[in-house]
Design a protein around this motif. Structure first.
Motif, PDB file in Angstrom:
ATOM      1  N   TYR A   1     -93.429 -22.921 -21.566  1.00 37.45           N
ATOM      2  CA  TYR A   1     -94.804 -23.734 -20.801  1.00 37.45           C
ATOM      3  C   TYR A   1     -95.868 -22.965 -21.739  1.00 37.45           C
ATOM      4  CZ  TYR A   1     -91.250 -24.771 -17.484  1.00 37.45           C
ATOM      5  OH  TYR A   1     -90.506 -24.714 -16.730  1.00 37.45           O
ATOM      6  N   ASN A   2     -96.712 -23.320 -21.534  1.00 37.19           N
ATOM      7  CA  ASN A   2     -98.117 -22.670 -22.038  1.00 37.19           C
ATOM      8  C   ASN A   2     -99.099 -21.572 -20.319  1.00 37.19           C
ATOM      9  OD1 ASN A   2     -98.773 -23.412 -24.782  1.00 37.19           O
ATOM     10  ND2 ASN A   2    -100.126 -25.341 -24.090  1.00 37.19           N
ATOM     11  N   ASP A   3     -99.056 -20.495 -20.533  1.00 41.54           N
ATOM     12  CA  ASP A   3     -99.517 -19.624 -20.009  1.00 41.54           C
ATOM     13  C   ASP A   3     -99.237 -19.759 -18.890  1.00 41.54           C
ATOM     14  OD1 ASP A   3    -101.278 -18.529 -21.800  1.00 41.54           O
ATOM     15  OD2 ASP A   3    -102.772 -19.896 -21.637  1.00 41.54           O
ATOM     16  N   THR A   4     -99.653 -20.364 -17.911  1.00 37.06           N
ATOM     17  CA  THR A   4     -99.631 -20.092 -16.171  1.00 37.06           C
ATOM     18  C   THR A   4     -99.362 -21.945 -15.891  1.00 37.06           C
ATOM     19  OG1 THR A   4    -101.413 -20.956 -15.737  1.00 37.06           O
ATOM     20  CG2 THR A   4    -100.389 -18.192 -15.375  1.00 37.06           C
ATOM     21  N   ALA A   5     -99.179 -23.102 -16.626  1.00 36.46           N
ATOM     22  CA  ALA A   5     -98.941 -24.187 -16.449  1.00 36.46           C
ATOM     23  C   ALA A   5     -97.054 -24.666 -15.427  1.00 36.46           C
ATOM     24  CB  ALA A   5     -98.690 -24.858 -17.970  1.00 36.46           C
ATOM     25  N   GLN A   6     -97.176 -25.752 -15.189  1.00 37.42           N
ATOM     26  CA  GLN A   6     -96.683 -25.698 -14.164  1.00 37.42           C
ATOM     27  C   GLN A   6     -95.588 -26.796 -14.827  1.00 37.42           C
ATOM     28  OE1 GLN A   6     -94.566 -23.498 -11.263  1.00 37.42           O
ATOM     29  NE2 GLN A   6     -96.681 -22.287 -12.458  1.00 37.42           N
TER      30      GLN A   6
ATOM     31  N   ALA B   1     -76.607 -30.182 -12.179  1.00 36.63           N
ATOM     32  CA  ALA B   1     -77.669 -29.169 -13.105  1.00 36.63           C
ATOM     33  C   ALA B   1     -77.539 -28.140 -13.029  1.00 36.63           C
ATOM     34  CB  ALA B   1     -78.941 -29.631 -13.276  1.00 36.63           C
ATOM     35  N   GLN B   2     -77.292 -27.325 -13.860  1.00 33.89           N
ATOM     36  CA  GLN B   2     -77.086 -25.608 -14.251  1.00 33.89           C
ATOM     37  C   GLN B   2     -78.957 -25.104 -13.990  1.00 33.89           C
ATOM     38  OE1 GLN B   2     -74.311 -23.730 -16.196  1.00 33.89           O
ATOM     39  NE2 GLN B   2     -73.048 -25.302 -14.808  1.00 33.89           N
ATOM     40  N   ILE B   3     -79.544 -24.223 -13.210  1.00 32.84           N
ATOM     41  CA  ILE B   3     -80.945 -24.411 -13.666  1.00 32.84           C
ATOM     42  C   ILE B   3     -80.355 -22.816 -14.058  1.00 32.84           C
ATOM     43  CG2 ILE B   3     -83.823 -24.856 -12.900  1.00 32.84           C
ATOM     44  CD1 ILE B   3     -81.722 -27.057 -11.520  1.00 32.84           C
ATOM     45  N   ASN B   4     -81.775 -22.042 -15.157  1.00 34.99           N
ATOM     46  CA  ASN B   4     -82.286 -21.260 -15.070  1.00 34.99           C
ATOM     47  C   ASN B   4     -83.404 -20.920 -14.980  1.00 34.99           C
ATOM     48  OD1 ASN B   4     -79.086 -20.237 -15.351  1.00 34.99           O
ATOM     49  ND2 ASN B   4     -79.714 -20.722 -17.268  1.00 34.99           N
ATOM     50  N   LYS B   5     -84.633 -20.016 -14.553  1.00 35.42           N
ATOM     51  CA  LYS B   5     -85.662 -19.962 -14.271  1.00 35.42           C
ATOM     52  C   LYS B   5     -86.303 -18.892 -14.469  1.00 35.42           C
ATOM     53  CE  LYS B   5     -85.348 -22.905 -10.002  1.00 35.42           C
ATOM     54  NZ  LYS B   5     -86.161 -23.596  -8.934  1.00 35.42           N
ATOM     55  N   ASP B   6     -87.359 -19.303 -15.040  1.00 35.55           N
ATOM     56  CA  ASP B   6     -87.529 -17.787 -16.084  1.00 35.55           C
ATOM     57  C   ASP B   6     -88.985 -16.760 -14.666  1.00 35.55           C
ATOM     58  OD1 ASP B   6     -90.405 -18.782 -14.899  1.00 35.55           O
ATOM     59  OD2 ASP B   6     -91.338 -19.721 -17.086  1.00 35.55           O
ATOM     60  N   ALA B   7     -89.284 -15.963 -14.755  1.00 31.70           N
ATOM     61  CA  ALA B   7     -90.054 -14.807 -13.924  1.00 31.70           C
ATOM     62  C   ALA B   7     -91.770 -15.755 -13.189  1.00 31.70           C
ATOM     63  CB  ALA B   7     -90.503 -13.355 -14.858  1.00 31.70           C
ATOM     64  N   ALA B   8     -91.472 -16.744 -13.723  1.00 29.80           N
ATOM     65  CA  ALA B   8     -92.866 -17.502 -12.376  1.00 29.80           C
ATOM     66  C   ALA B   8     -92.252 -18.151 -11.712  1.00 29.80           C
ATOM     67  CB  ALA B   8     -93.597 -18.130 -13.613  1.00 29.80           C
ATOM     68  N   ASN B   9     -90.975 -18.803 -11.810  1.00 28.51           N
ATOM     69  CA  ASN B   9     -90.312 -19.082 -10.629  1.00 28.51           C
ATOM     70  C   ASN B   9     -90.241 -20.543 -11.086  1.00 28.51           C
ATOM     71  OD1 ASN B   9     -87.672 -19.428  -8.659  1.00 28.51           O
ATOM     72  ND2 ASN B   9     -89.285 -20.607  -7.312  1.00 28.51           N
ATOM     73  N   ARG B  10     -90.345 -20.690 -13.053  1.00 25.77           N
ATOM     74  CA  ARG B  10     -90.338 -22.130 -13.700  1.00 25.77           C
ATOM     75  C   ARG B  10     -89.168 -22.524 -13.929  1.00 25.77           C
ATOM     76  NH1 ARG B  10     -95.509 -21.076 -16.962  1.00 25.77           N
ATOM     77  NH2 ARG B  10     -94.026 -19.541 -17.642  1.00 25.77           N
ATOM     78  N   PRO B  11     -88.518 -24.122 -13.817  1.00 25.42           N
ATOM     79  CA  PRO B  11     -86.694 -24.218 -14.979  1.00 25.42           C
ATOM     80  C   PRO B  11     -87.661 -23.616 -16.629  1.00 25.42           C
ATOM     81  CG  PRO B  11     -87.803 -25.603 -13.518  1.00 25.42           C
ATOM     82  CD  PRO B  11     -89.280 -24.953 -13.300  1.00 25.42           C
ATOM     83  N   GLN B  12     -86.251 -22.202 -16.901  1.00 21.65           N
ATOM     84  CA  GLN B  12     -86.631 -22.469 -18.104  1.00 21.65           C
ATOM     85  C   GLN B  12     -85.317 -22.880 -19.437  1.00 21.65           C
ATOM     86  OE1 GLN B  12     -86.013 -18.013 -18.942  1.00 21.65           O
ATOM     87  NE2 GLN B  12     -87.311 -18.523 -21.129  1.00 21.65           N
ATOM     88  N   GLN B  13     -84.600 -23.587 -18.443  1.00 22.24           N
ATOM     89  CA  GLN B  13     -83.439 -23.634 -18.900  1.00 22.24           C
ATOM     90  C   GLN B  13     -82.488 -24.478 -17.942  1.00 22.24           C
ATOM     91  OE1 GLN B  13     -79.277 -21.776 -19.955  1.00 22.24           O
ATOM     92  NE2 GLN B  13     -80.252 -22.177 -21.958  1.00 22.24           N
ATOM     93  N   ILE B  14     -82.007 -26.151 -18.296  1.00 19.33           N
ATOM     94  CA  ILE B  14     -81.260 -26.686 -17.790  1.00 19.33           C
ATOM     95  C   ILE B  14     -80.297 -27.094 -18.210  1.00 19.33           C
ATOM     96  CG2 ILE B  14     -81.037 -29.250 -16.261  1.00 19.33           C
ATOM     97  CD1 ILE B  14     -84.238 -28.983 -17.084  1.00 19.33           C
ATOM     98  N   ILE B  15     -78.815 -27.429 -17.232  1.00 21.21           N
ATOM     99  CA  ILE B  15     -78.133 -27.404 -18.214  1.00 21.21           C
ATOM    100  C   ILE B  15     -76.983 -28.375 -17.808  1.00 21.21           C
ATOM    101  CG2 ILE B  15     -75.337 -26.672 -19.580  1.00 21.21           C
ATOM    102  CD1 ILE B  15     -76.397 -24.372 -19.002  1.00 21.21           C
ATOM    103  N   GLU B  16     -77.022 -30.077 -18.654  1.00 18.61           N
ATOM    104  CA  GLU B  16     -76.755 -31.037 -17.298  1.00 18.61           C
ATOM    105  C   GLU B  16     -76.157 -31.859 -18.849  1.00 18.61           C
ATOM    106  OE1 GLU B  16     -78.690 -33.535 -13.741  1.00 18.61           O
ATOM    107  OE2 GLU B  16     -80.480 -32.493 -15.693  1.00 18.61           O
TER     108      GLU B  16
END
Length: 193
Positions: free
Chosen positions: A162-167, A138-153
């Motif tokens: 995500y809602n606010d700070t949700a993981q 998988a290719q993973i792009n993360k947001d500023a909070a280091n959460r996966p924002q996009q997965i290409i697979e």
């Protein structure tokens, strides 16, 4: 790809959710960044799912209970109309509704193809709803909070919101580009975890 009938679209929408429970059939290994991923496969989700293909579209409300490799999913329309029950464990998955009757197969992908003629790596969805890739490729792009924002697979692009700070994501948009320049799109809104 053959054209979906209304029954086929219902089965596909149902299958997208229920076929995720038997991930062992297509997942060669858990990615290195989530060594305890198998232990995390206990969850309850409620929300709405929509499926749009070049031929048609539809949506349903869902309740998904996942306990490791076993799952129970219920799909319904407004006010519980058109209820579909989906259950599975390794080696046996089934879908039962008034429209389709009982459909069974050994794997999620076999059932989806048998019911709709469509192939998709939907077993990955169990990982995607938990904001993790399903394979090491998988290719993973993360947001500023280091959460996966996009997965290409496996031919799919999965956009996570995500809602606010949700993981864990509250919205997933899965897109598969087709040769015709059109796309298949699945949108999941998770209202309760």
């Amino acid at each position: 790809m053959r054209v979906f009938s209304k029954v086929g679209l219902t089965v596909f929408t149902s299958s997208v959710l229920f076929l995720t429970g038997c991930q062992q059939f297509t997942k060669p290994q858990i990615p290195a960044e989530s060594p305890n991923a198998a232990e995390q496969n206990h969850f309850n989700l409620q929300g709405k799912i929509g499926v749009r293909t070049p031929q048609q579209s539809g949506s349903a409300f869902f309740t998904w209970q996942q306990q490791q490799q076993q799952f129970d999913i219920e799909l319904s329309g407004i006010l519980g109309v058109g209820k579909t029950q989906i259950t599975g464990q390794p080696g046996a998955v089934s879908l039962n509704s008034a429209k389709t009757g009982l459909i069974q197969a050994a794997t999620p992908e076999e059932l989806l193809e048998q019911a709709t003629g469509w192939q998709a790596p939907i077993t990955h969805l169990i990982d995607w709803v938990q904001a993790r890739p399903a394979t090491l490729q998988a290719q993973i792009n993360k947001d500023a909070a280091n959460r996966p924002q996009q997965i290409i697979e496996d031919g799919w692009q999965v956009d996570l919101s995500y809602n606010d700070t949700a993981q864990l994501p509250n919205k997933l948009v899965l897109k598969q580009e087709l040769e015709s320049g059109k796309e298949n799109r699945i949108t999941m809104l998770i209202q309760n975890r």
